[in-house]
Design an enzyme around this catalytic site. Sequence first.
Site, PDB file in Angstrom:
ATOM      1  CG  ASP A  60      95.586  44.217  96.638  1.00  0.00           C
ATOM      2  OD1 ASP A  60      96.797  44.011  96.840  1.00  0.00           O
ATOM      3  OD2 ASP A  60      94.908  43.517  95.862  1.00  0.00           O
ATOM      4  CD  GLU A 105      98.586  39.254  94.355  1.00  0.00           C
ATOM      5  OE1 GLU A 105      98.693  38.306  93.549  1.00  0.00           O
ATOM      6  OE2 GLU A 105      97.875  39.204  95.378  1.00  0.00           O
TER       7      GLU A 105
END
Length: 393
Positions: free
Chosen positions: A80, A138
């Site tokens: 991400d 994350e």
Amino acid sequence: MKEKIKQLAGKYAAEFVANRRHLHTNPELSFQEYETQKFVAEQLQTLGLAPQAMANTGLVALLEGKNPSKKVVALRADMDALPILEANDVSYKSTNPGVMHACGHDVHTASLLGVARILTELKDEFEGTVKLVFQPGEELAPGGASMMIREGVLENPTPQGMIGQHVAPQIPVGKIGFREGMYMASTDEIYLTVKGKGGHGAAPELGVDPVLVASHLIVALQQIVSRNRPQNSPSVLSFGRVIANGATNVIPNEVKIDGTFRCMNEIWREEGLRRIQKLAEGLCESMGAECEVRIVRGYPYLENHPELTRRLRAEASEYMGEENIVDLDIWMAGEDFAFYSQVTDSCFYRLGTRNEERGIVSGVHTPTFDVDEHSLEIGAGLMSWLALQELAV
């Protein structure tokens, strides 16, 4: 084997860079990594692997050598990006305004794809299985790692160790950082609302001033860390947002205080959070106000398994040269790789990406963050080497 890995890493270095630039140009926020997932899956499929979706936008794939059940090692990359407007003037600049790979997850993903490329060509020369974990989210609680674990990423087959790497803009490219034991902190968010009775600033005796109460509260809460934390247990309580929406002559009805509590001891973490709530409620009541306490649980602290980390450090030294291995300090930032470290032997190390001569010096989570892309060849090669060395243990 070491020389074969280095040769393959060099051979495919341009591919690793191209993959990283594609990911950097097309960043996606936490739990929205649909196109990233599709891209990674396609790359794995071209190598003959069969990736499986997990945690909605995550992927897991098995790269089997000879005798696949002999031992299993898992390698993790997060995918991400962050809600940051990129300020770099580069050909691979983000085309998604307000979203940027400012924490190096594009490097992590491209490196793990590089591992897949390298080890696919060597699969007839090693025994065991490498589990490739491409993880979403994350950067956002509850963390993609917790979701992957809940959905069985550490099962069928069960890895004997989990390895992750993260870019380090403070470490020069070509160097690798390790630390045994406690490394990164737990991360919990604290939201306090102090409720009083507002009124005219010239007549505070007619109300309950929540600004004054909040001021006492912020100072008092610091004593929880300074007077109660266990020795040799790093801990931080910080408040970065205070809103008292009054005026020079207006006392507001309430004050909002937002902060973070971080530590490296799960027992103290629970005790610290309990004390924060108790003190906040009690102090405000003693001053005639009320306090609403909301705690958002984040990630646990990250523990690098000592024996595994010592082995990986020695193996990295063999691959990189002892002069290129550095010791890491404790870091009070958080990382959801910590979830893995709480349930299986794990090691999270740092990949140097800094190049002062080229002006690549910005820290993570900044709009000018970038990396020396030579780190991709190093990252993919080293992780491949570490995986095979661990399979042979």
